[in-house]
Structures are given as structure tokens and as C-alpha cells.
Design a protein around this motif. Structure first.
Motif, PDB file in Angstrom:
ATOM      1  N   THR A   1      41.602  45.376  40.108  1.00  0.00           N
ATOM      2  CA  THR A   1      40.668  44.573  39.323  1.00  0.00           C
ATOM      3  C   THR A   1      40.965  44.706  37.836  1.00  0.00           C
ATOM      4  O   THR A   1      40.893  43.720  37.086  1.00  0.00           O
ATOM      5  CB  THR A   1      39.218  44.989  39.630  1.00  0.00           C
TER       6      THR A   1
ATOM      7  N   TYR B   1      35.348  35.278  40.947  1.00  0.00           N
ATOM      8  CA  TYR B   1      36.331  35.305  42.035  1.00  0.00           C
ATOM      9  C   TYR B   1      36.636  33.882  42.514  1.00  0.00           C
ATOM     10  O   TYR B   1      37.797  33.523  42.729  1.00  0.00           O
ATOM     11  CB  TYR B   1      35.836  36.159  43.209  1.00  0.00           C
TER      12      TYR B   1
ATOM     13  N   TYR C   1      40.456  49.333  44.220  1.00  0.00           N
ATOM     14  CA  TYR C   1      39.629  48.269  43.642  1.00  0.00           C
ATOM     15  C   TYR C   1      39.742  48.261  42.120  1.00  0.00           C
ATOM     16  O   TYR C   1      40.008  47.213  41.514  1.00  0.00           O
ATOM     17  CB  TYR C   1      38.164  48.434  44.051  1.00  0.00           C
TER      18      TYR C   1
ATOM     19  N   LEU D   1      34.696  40.480  35.634  1.00  0.00           N
ATOM     20  CA  LEU D   1      35.241  41.310  36.708  1.00  0.00           C
ATOM     21  C   LEU D   1      35.118  42.801  36.426  1.00  0.00           C
ATOM     22  O   LEU D   1      34.966  43.592  37.358  1.00  0.00           O
ATOM     23  CB  LEU D   1      36.712  40.969  36.962  1.00  0.00           C
TER      24      LEU D   1
ATOM     25  N   SER E   1      41.313  42.846  45.516  1.00  0.00           N
ATOM     26  CA  SER E   1      40.174  43.269  44.705  1.00  0.00           C
ATOM     27  C   SER E   1      38.861  42.936  45.411  1.00  0.00           C
ATOM     28  O   SER E   1      37.970  43.780  45.511  1.00  0.00           O
ATOM     29  CB  SER E   1      40.221  42.587  43.338  1.00  0.00           C
ATOM     30  N   TYR E   2      38.754  41.730  45.901  1.00  0.00           N
ATOM     31  CA  TYR E   2      37.518  41.292  46.552  1.00  0.00           C
ATOM     32  C   TYR E   2      37.230  42.096  47.815  1.00  0.00           C
ATOM     33  O   TYR E   2      36.095  42.498  48.069  1.00  0.00           O
ATOM     34  CB  TYR E   2      37.596  39.797  46.877  1.00  0.00           C
TER      35      TYR E   2
ATOM     36  N   LYS F   1      36.022  45.825  47.140  1.00  0.00           N
ATOM     37  CA  LYS F   1      34.878  46.042  46.262  1.00  0.00           C
ATOM     38  C   LYS F   1      33.956  47.105  46.844  1.00  0.00           C
ATOM     39  O   LYS F   1      33.609  47.052  48.034  1.00  0.00           O
ATOM     40  CB  LYS F   1      34.057  44.760  46.085  1.00  0.00           C
TER      41      LYS F   1
ATOM     42  N   THR G   1      40.175  31.846  42.095  1.00  0.00           N
ATOM     43  CA  THR G   1      40.819  31.329  43.301  1.00  0.00           C
ATOM     44  C   THR G   1      41.224  29.871  43.107  1.00  0.00           C
ATOM     45  O   THR G   1      42.372  29.492  43.354  1.00  0.00           O
ATOM     46  CB  THR G   1      39.885  31.460  44.524  1.00  0.00           C
TER      47      THR G   1
ATOM     48  N   LEU H   1      43.825  39.206  43.816  1.00  0.00           N
ATOM     49  CA  LEU H   1      42.404  38.866  43.768  1.00  0.00           C
ATOM     50  C   LEU H   1      41.734  39.137  45.115  1.00  0.00           C
ATOM     51  O   LEU H   1      40.634  39.684  45.174  1.00  0.00           O
ATOM     52  CB  LEU H   1      42.230  37.396  43.368  1.00  0.00           C
TER      53      LEU H   1
ATOM     54  N   LYS I   1      30.114  37.747  39.221  1.00  0.00           N
ATOM     55  CA  LYS I   1      31.393  38.213  39.780  1.00  0.00           C
ATOM     56  C   LYS I   1      31.848  37.297  40.904  1.00  0.00           C
ATOM     57  O   LYS I   1      33.023  36.963  41.001  1.00  0.00           O
ATOM     58  CB  LYS I   1      31.272  39.648  40.302  1.00  0.00           C
ATOM     59  N   GLU I   2      30.910  36.895  41.758  1.00  0.00           N
ATOM     60  CA  GLU I   2      31.264  35.983  42.851  1.00  0.00           C
ATOM     61  C   GLU I   2      31.801  34.669  42.296  1.00  0.00           C
ATOM     62  O   GLU I   2      32.782  34.126  42.803  1.00  0.00           O
ATOM     63  CB  GLU I   2      30.045  35.722  43.749  1.00  0.00           C
TER      64      GLU I   2
END
Length: 121
Positions: free
Chosen positions: A11, A73, A7, A60, A109-110, A113, A77, A106, A69-70
Motif C-alpha cells: 500500500t 481502490y 499490506y 490509501l 493491497s486490498y 487489508k 482500478t 492494488l 478507501k473503497e
């Protein structure tokens, strides 16, 4: 332990990439200006994306800020899908794959987490 390392490495790479791109967009190098013109985008979008990438890359890697953070992401995207499509339609060849590679990173990373970095479900 391996998941946490994955992660942070992925990230970190994404954050550095976003921060570099943000500075590059705002610095307005001749190549960046020409690229946006080649893709048919206005220069105002370059400035907006530059600011967004700086904020998203920072978000991030800063602990906490779970809701932001959401959003970061989601924003990356959308931006990287749009970039891949724009480069593909401009017939830029393999350049269109770079945003897709970033998109895969990405997702890694997501999906890796740690619980401390996730919103409560």
C-alpha cells in the motif's frame, strides 16, 4: 504479522506511486503533456487525474476513512485498466503492462487489508 507487513509495504508503494504521478500530472512536464496528447486525451483529464491520484494516494495511507478507501481502490482500478487499454491501443508496447502491474499490487493491497482497515460487512 506477515499479512500486515505485506499490506503496508504494498500500500505504501502504491501510495507513493500515485502521489508521484499526481504531482507529475499537475506539474505538466513536457513528457506528460505529450503522453496525454499521444493517447488522444485532453489535457483537462491530466489535471483531473492528477488531483484524483493525489487524493487517492493520500487516502490509501491515512488511517480510517474506510468508505473513501473503497472509492480509492475502485478509482485506481478503473484508471489503471483504462491506462493499460489506452497504451495498448496506442501500440506503446511494454508500457501497457505497467498499469497492470500496479493493478496486481492494488489487488494484493486490498486482499491483505487488516480488519481495522475494512468496512463492516
Amino acid at each position: 504479522m506477515g499479512r500486515k507487513v505485506t499490506y503496508w509495504v504494498v500500500t505504501g508503494l502504491l501510495a507513493v506511486s500515485a502521489l508521484f504521478a499526481g504531482v507529475n500530472y499537475l506539474w505538466a512536464s513536457q513528457q506528460t503533456v505529450q503522453t496525454f496528447a499521444h493517447l488522444g486525451y485532453p489535457q483537462q483529464l491530466r489535471v483531473l487525474l492528477g488531483i484524483a491520484k493525489l487524493l487517492g494516494g493520500t487516502t490509501l495511507i491515512v488511517p480510517g476513512l474506510l468508505t473513501l478507501k473503497e472509492w480509492a481502490y475502485a478509482g485506481f482500478t478503473f484508471a489503471w485498466i483504462a491506462a493499460a487499454v489506452a497504451h495498448y491501443l496506442a501500440e506503446d508496447g511494454s508500457v501497457a503492462f505497467l498499469p497492470l502491474i500496479l493493478l496486481v499490487l492494488l489487488f494484493v493491497s486490498y486482499l491483505t487489508k487488516p480488519a481495522s482497515q475494512r468496512l463492516a460487512s
